[in-house]
Design a protein around this motif. Structure first.
Motif, PDB file in Angstrom:
ATOM      1  N   CYS A 186       0.628   9.673  -1.870  1.00 21.70           N
ATOM      2  CA  CYS A 186       0.833   8.294  -2.322  1.00 21.70           C
ATOM      3  C   CYS A 186       1.412   8.328  -3.722  1.00 21.70           C
ATOM      4  CB  CYS A 186      -0.474   7.516  -2.312  1.00 21.70           C
ATOM      5  SG  CYS A 186      -0.301   5.821  -2.938  1.00 21.70           S
ATOM      6  N   LEU A 187       2.527   7.646  -3.901  1.00 21.05           N
ATOM      7  CA  LEU A 187       3.209   7.572  -5.195  1.00 21.05           C
ATOM      8  C   LEU A 187       2.890   6.226  -5.834  1.00 21.05           C
ATOM      9  CD1 LEU A 187       5.357   8.996  -7.037  1.00 21.05           C
ATOM     10  CD2 LEU A 187       7.095   7.791  -5.722  1.00 21.05           C
ATOM     11  N   LEU A 188       2.225   6.254  -6.991  1.00 24.94           N
ATOM     12  CA  LEU A 188       1.948   5.033  -7.756  1.00 24.94           C
ATOM     13  C   LEU A 188       3.029   4.914  -8.809  1.00 24.94           C
ATOM     14  CD1 LEU A 188      -1.936   5.301  -8.229  1.00 24.94           C
ATOM     15  CD2 LEU A 188      -0.641   4.378  -6.297  1.00 24.94           C
ATOM     16  N   ASP A 189       3.962   3.997  -8.618  1.00 27.93           N
ATOM     17  CA  ASP A 189       5.148   3.961  -9.475  1.00 27.93           C
ATOM     18  C   ASP A 189       5.809   2.599  -9.347  1.00 27.93           C
ATOM     19  OD1 ASP A 189       7.763   4.947 -10.761  1.00 27.93           O
ATOM     20  OD2 ASP A 189       6.588   6.787 -10.660  1.00 27.93           O
ATOM     21  N   GLY A 190       7.099   2.541  -9.640  1.00 24.68           N
ATOM     22  CA  GLY A 190       7.848   1.312  -9.483  1.00 24.68           C
ATOM     23  C   GLY A 190       8.298   1.106  -8.046  1.00 24.68           C
ATOM     24  N   VAL A 191       8.833  -0.073  -7.764  1.00 24.88           N
ATOM     25  CA  VAL A 191       9.382  -0.363  -6.437  1.00 24.88           C
ATOM     26  C   VAL A 191      10.651   0.464  -6.251  1.00 24.88           C
ATOM     27  CG1 VAL A 191      10.316  -2.142  -4.918  1.00 24.88           C
ATOM     28  CG2 VAL A 191       8.466  -2.711  -6.515  1.00 24.88           C
ATOM     29  N   PRO A 192      10.755   1.265  -5.181  1.00 19.53           N
ATOM     30  CA  PRO A 192      11.959   2.067  -4.971  1.00 19.53           C
ATOM     31  C   PRO A 192      13.027   1.282  -4.204  1.00 19.53           C
ATOM     32  CG  PRO A 192      10.369   2.613  -3.299  1.00 19.53           C
ATOM     33  CD  PRO A 192       9.731   1.545  -4.160  1.00 19.53           C
ATOM     34  N   VAL A 193      14.250   1.795  -4.240  1.00 21.82           N
ATOM     35  CA  VAL A 193      15.326   1.243  -3.412  1.00 21.82           C
ATOM     36  C   VAL A 193      15.153   1.867  -2.023  1.00 21.82           C
ATOM     37  CG1 VAL A 193      17.813   0.986  -3.119  1.00 21.82           C
ATOM     38  CG2 VAL A 193      16.828   1.007  -5.421  1.00 21.82           C
ATOM     39  N   ILE A 228       6.340   9.517   2.710  1.00 13.56           N
ATOM     40  CA  ILE A 228       5.418   9.331   1.589  1.00 13.56           C
ATOM     41  C   ILE A 228       5.110   7.841   1.439  1.00 13.56           C
ATOM     42  CG2 ILE A 228       6.257  11.391   0.402  1.00 13.56           C
ATOM     43  CD1 ILE A 228       7.647   9.554  -1.616  1.00 13.56           C
ATOM     44  N   LEU A 229       3.915   7.561   0.973  1.00 15.24           N
ATOM     45  CA  LEU A 229       3.477   6.183   0.769  1.00 15.24           C
ATOM     46  C   LEU A 229       3.785   5.764  -0.658  1.00 15.24           C
ATOM     47  CD1 LEU A 229       1.815   3.671   1.749  1.00 15.24           C
ATOM     48  CD2 LEU A 229      -0.201   4.818   0.815  1.00 15.24           C
ATOM     49  N   ILE A 230       4.361   4.606  -0.818  1.00 10.75           N
ATOM     50  CA  ILE A 230       4.636   4.037  -2.145  1.00 10.75           C
ATOM     51  C   ILE A 230       3.724   2.832  -2.345  1.00 10.75           C
ATOM     52  CG2 ILE A 230       6.362   3.121  -3.715  1.00 10.75           C
ATOM     53  CD1 ILE A 230       7.101   5.873  -2.783  1.00 10.75           C
ATOM     54  N   ARG A 231       2.937   2.869  -3.411  1.00  7.09           N
ATOM     55  CA  ARG A 231       2.139   1.706  -3.782  1.00  7.09           C
ATOM     56  C   ARG A 231       2.644   1.278  -5.164  1.00  7.09           C
ATOM     57  NH1 ARG A 231      -0.351  -2.379  -6.421  1.00  7.09           N
ATOM     58  NH2 ARG A 231      -2.302  -3.074  -5.405  1.00  7.09           N
ATOM     59  N   PRO A 232       3.528   0.263  -5.227  1.00  8.48           N
ATOM     60  CA  PRO A 232       4.115  -0.113  -6.522  1.00  8.48           C
ATOM     61  C   PRO A 232       3.067  -0.611  -7.518  1.00  8.48           C
ATOM     62  CG  PRO A 232       5.391  -1.030  -4.701  1.00  8.48           C
ATOM     63  CD  PRO A 232       4.110  -0.510  -4.122  1.00  8.48           C
ATOM     64  N   ILE A 233       3.184  -0.114  -8.768  1.00  9.96           N
ATOM     65  CA  ILE A 233       2.323  -0.603  -9.850  1.00  9.96           C
ATOM     66  C   ILE A 233       3.146  -0.980 -11.085  1.00  9.96           C
ATOM     67  CG2 ILE A 233       0.318   0.733  -9.090  1.00  9.96           C
ATOM     68  CD1 ILE A 233       0.918   2.689 -11.416  1.00  9.96           C
ATOM     69  N   LEU A 234       4.437  -0.615 -11.114  1.00 14.45           N
ATOM     70  CA  LEU A 234       5.303  -0.912 -12.251  1.00 14.45           C
ATOM     71  C   LEU A 234       6.290  -2.013 -11.874  1.00 14.45           C
ATOM     72  CD1 LEU A 234       6.289   2.700 -13.455  1.00 14.45           C
ATOM     73  CD2 LEU A 234       4.334   1.325 -14.176  1.00 14.45           C
ATOM     74  N   THR A 235       6.633  -2.811 -12.856  1.00 16.40           N
ATOM     75  CA  THR A 235       7.631  -3.857 -12.647  1.00 16.40           C
ATOM     76  C   THR A 235       8.450  -4.001 -13.926  1.00 16.40           C
ATOM     77  OG1 THR A 235       7.923  -6.158 -11.922  1.00 16.40           O
ATOM     78  CG2 THR A 235       6.111  -5.724 -13.438  1.00 16.40           C
ATOM     79  N   PRO A 236       9.754  -4.345 -13.820  1.00 16.72           N
ATOM     80  CA  PRO A 236      10.580  -4.487 -15.029  1.00 16.72           C
ATOM     81  C   PRO A 236       9.982  -5.511 -15.992  1.00 16.72           C
ATOM     82  CG  PRO A 236      11.965  -4.428 -13.082  1.00 16.72           C
ATOM     83  CD  PRO A 236      10.549  -4.519 -12.592  1.00 16.72           C
ATOM     84  N   SER A 237       9.894  -5.126 -17.262  1.00 13.72           N
ATOM     85  CA  SER A 237       9.283  -6.002 -18.265  1.00 13.72           C
ATOM     86  C   SER A 237      10.315  -6.943 -18.870  1.00 13.72           C
ATOM     87  CB  SER A 237       8.646  -5.168 -19.380  1.00 13.72           C
ATOM     88  OG  SER A 237       8.244  -5.996 -20.452  1.00 13.72           O
TER      89      SER A 237
END
Length: 735
Positions: free
Chosen positions: A308-315, A370-379
């Motif tokens: 699981c990748l905790l990161d920004g929303v990917p394309v 891989i699982l993506i769980r977004p936690i980042l968003t453009p500020s």
């Protein structure tokens, strides 16, 4: 690390070892004093002056509060002691104060505090900060006991531990504004922010055992924020890690007052309820413009995600990522109307690095999604729309929610990813460098990784600039080969106090990853750029340095983080700054947020993603080793952690006379990929066991054919674990 698309045949499989039953052993306590307290009379006089001043100042605050009918003030007092292991809990009960925090660290010997041994095993002196909360009555009683001890008279019955603490004190002081403000590079912070905007501020309050006191403290802090023109956004309390925090939005004038250290103008930074103030931020790696992406003929993955990748929303529709991601986005960050697809950089880069590795090496893709769980968003507060944790989010609370979604399920739903054993966090908080006290983000990850049995892989953090004094930008460039590399290493060593691990990299259960000055791009410096190592292997000059909690090895491992090119300043300066990569590198080649393109990125973020990729490749191999044995998630996570660290070696091509390479590389670069088995002249055994306090086990080691000969043999052992933690205890780790 896998460095080619074709996997060589396994010469010898890794074997499952047998473990004896546990048995107890006797623990011998005690030990002689290690530190000599020189010139004690002047030290005691200095401490006496500080304590008397603290009492007078606090009494004045109490009188002021009484005159305006305000609540009784509280004082947070810090005792900094050396070479002791004193339990103050009974003293706290007797005197009526609350122990808020105890954290251990270390310091170099001084003229005042020296090591007794002429040949000590440990050249540093252990320290402990005891932070306690008390009122005027308790402080007066404490001062009375101090005065008695200072006159060399015995303290009343039950206060022997307090007398021992007094004799080991280095400092006494109130917890003040300088303590509450986490170290931050203000010039760097404001350089990336839009002018005349509000700022998000996290306030971590001292965790009080009483719910009534917690509510009272939060109410007082909310009032101070409101009076300063700010507003509360969210709050959270997590008793398991001793966390109580609020997130608020404040005007820029308040932040500038903090930057200028005009603390008298900011009431919240003086509040005894406040432990830390942190501004929002995220350490983003450098990158390059995009170039057209090559097509891939690799088969699409099958099975359930184990990463699981905790990161920004990917394309997700990028041709290198399409069909290879499972996105779980309960916060609906992908629907943020303020962001564009091109803003989705970090999550796209890291997803690509986990799936493909460095694209310059033409690796095969992972055979699982891989699982993506977004936690980042453009500020919206930043000029380049840097991806950050959401303005309303408190990170410890967010982590707890994410892990419950993955493994427990929320709102009556099933767990999202029960097969996940590896969580990647290629993010870090530049406003919270490690300073001996574990951050709330790190504490929450330690608790959650043990609770759910998950290996968390974290990037160490990045520092884009480097002070090179006594050199300057011109003299560094005039050096060549080994001389230039040595000068850069010396500069990193001299500046290491300003290059500490970025939260949550200090988490003890996590596998933290540093970066090597290495990639496969083949790019050479062009224009006003230069290679700080002049073509030689080196640690990355932007990687954060360890160690970790109680001087543990951190980072544990290192991986290629892309070569760094520094800008060649037109005007001579003593500070170098990393340049963004060009369309041909250097860096780790990854999918770009611009459709159909790839780009290069550098730093510890892609390094951690590469280690996560290696961890994913070990997941199914662990099943092959254990055969019919059903593994718990804890056992699988620890086995992967052990196999990764066991394959780490310090590169022979990197040497240094000045820089402690362990602080940058930990146990080294992951040289061995045990998913491929081991060589014919070695045997690798994997053992599983569980030990309690003061227990031991035997590991049974049969010699396979080919090794049962009378020759010198070497045994290398790697012990890995996930430990329960106790945030109230100074040792923190319980295993």
């Amino acid at each position: 690390m896998t460095t080619s698309s074709a996997k060589p045949p396994v010469e010898r499989p890794i074997l499952l070892g047998a473990v004896s039953s546990s048995r107890s052993f006797r623990v011998y306590g005690g030990g002689k004093a290690k530190v000599a307290f020189n010139n004690s009379s002047s030290r005691i006089d200095r401490l006496d002056t500080k304590l008397e001043e603290t009492f007078r100042d606090f009494k004045r605050d109490v009188e002021l509060a009484t005159s305006i009918q305000a609540a009784d003030p509280q004082l947070v007092l810090v005792f900094e002691a050396l070479d002791e292991n004193i339990d103050l809990s009974r003293i706290a009960t007797r005197l009526g104060f609350e122990i808020l925090s105890e954290s251990e660290g270390s310091m170099d010997p001084t003229e005042e505090f020296t090591l007794i041994s002429k040949a000590p095993k440990d050249p540093q002196i252990s320290t402990c900060l005891h932070a306690i909360c008390l009122n005027e009555k308790t402080l007066a009683e404490l001062l009375k006991l101090w005065r008695t001890w200072k006159r060399q008279r015995p303290l009343p019955f039950g206060y022997a531990k307090l007398a021992e603490l007094f004799s080991h004190l280095k400092d006494i002081r109130p917890w003040g504004p300088e303590d509450r403000m986490k170290t931050i590079d203000w010039q760097e912070y404001f350089a990336g922010r839009l002018p005349d905007q509000t700022h998000t501020l996290e306030i971590e309050l001292w965790y009080r055992e009483s719910q009534i006191l917690r509510r009272k403290a939060q109410s007082e802090v909310e009032q101070l924020i409101g009076e300063a023109g700010g507003e509360l956004l969210s709050s959270a309390t997590i008793p398991a890690v001793g966390y109580h925090g609020v997130k608020c939005r404040v005007p820029e004038t308040l932040v500038k007052q903090l930057a200028l250290e005009e603390f008298s103008q900011v009431q919240v930074v003086k509040s005894a309820n406040v432990m830390y103030l942190r501004l929002s931020g995220q350490s983003i790696p450098l990158s390059s413009p995009g170039t057209e992406s090559a097509d891939s003929s690799d088969l699409l993955p099958t099975g359930n995600p184990v990463v699981c990748l905790l990161d920004g929303v990917p394309v997700s529709n990028h041709k290198l990522l399409s069909g290879r991601l499972v996105i779980h986005d309960p916060d609906d960050l992908s629907a943020d109307s303020r962001s564009t697809v091109e803003d989705r950089k970090h999550g796209t880069w890291m997803a690509s690095a986990v799936i493909w590795g460095d694209r310059s090496l033409q690796n095969e893709a992972l055979d699982r999604p891989i699982l993506i769980r977004p936690i980042l968003t453009p500020s919206p507060e930043t000029q380049d729309r840097t991806e950050e944790i959401g303005a309303n989010e408190l990170t410890p609370d967010l982590m707890e929610r994410v892990f419950r979604e993955l493994f427990d399920g929320v709102d009556g739903q099933d767990p999202i990813a029960p097969d996940v054993a590896i969580v990647n966090l290629s993010v870090g908080d530049p406003t919270t460098p490690f300073d001996s006290h574990l951050s709330s983000w790190a504490r929450s990850l330690d608790w959650l990784s043990f609770k759910y049995g998950v290996l968390v892989v974290i990037s160490a953090g990045n520092y884009a600039s480097l002070k090179v004094a006594p050199h300057d930008s011109d003299s560094i460039q005039q050096l060549v080969g080994e001389e230039r590399r040595a000068a850069i290493q010396s500069s990193i060593h001299m500046d290491q106090a300003n290059r500490r691990l970025l939260s949550p990299a200090e988490a003890i259960n996590a596998l933290t990853v540093g970066a090597l000055h290495e990639d496969a791009s083949g790019s050479k410096p062009i224009g006003y750029r230069f290679d700080p190592s002049d073509g030689l292997a080196n640690v990355s000059p932007i990687t954060a340095l360890g160690g970790g909690h109680r001087r543990s090895v951190k980072p544990e491992v290192a991986a290629p983080g892309g070569k760094i090119h520094y800008s060649a300043p037109v005007v001579t300066t003593d500070t170098l700054r990393a340049a963004n990569a060009t369309s041909t590198g250097p860096g780790i080649k990854v999918a770009s947020s611009i459709a159909g393109t790839e780009s290069y990125t550098v730093g510890t973020s892609p390094a951690a993603a590469l280690v996560t990729r290696s961890a994913a490749q070990l997941y199914d191999m662990v099943d092959a080793i254990t055969g019919n044995r059903v593994l718990s998630r804890h056992e699988r996570a620890v086995a992967i952690k052990a196999l990764l660290a066991h394959g780490a070696r310090h590169p022979d091509t990197i040497v240094s006379d000045s820089l402690d390479l362990q602080k940058a590389l930990g146990f080294g670069r992951i040289e061995r990929d045990y998913s491929l088995g081991c060589s014919s002249n070695e045997a690798v055994m994997l053992y599983f066991g569980e030990l309690g306090a003061a227990e031991e086990q035997d590991l049974l080691l049969p010699l396979p054919d080919g090794l049962n000969v009378r020759e010198t043999k070497r045994i290398t052992a790697t012990l890995a674990w996930l430990s329960p933690v106790n945030w109230k205890n100074r040792q923190y780790r319980q295993a």
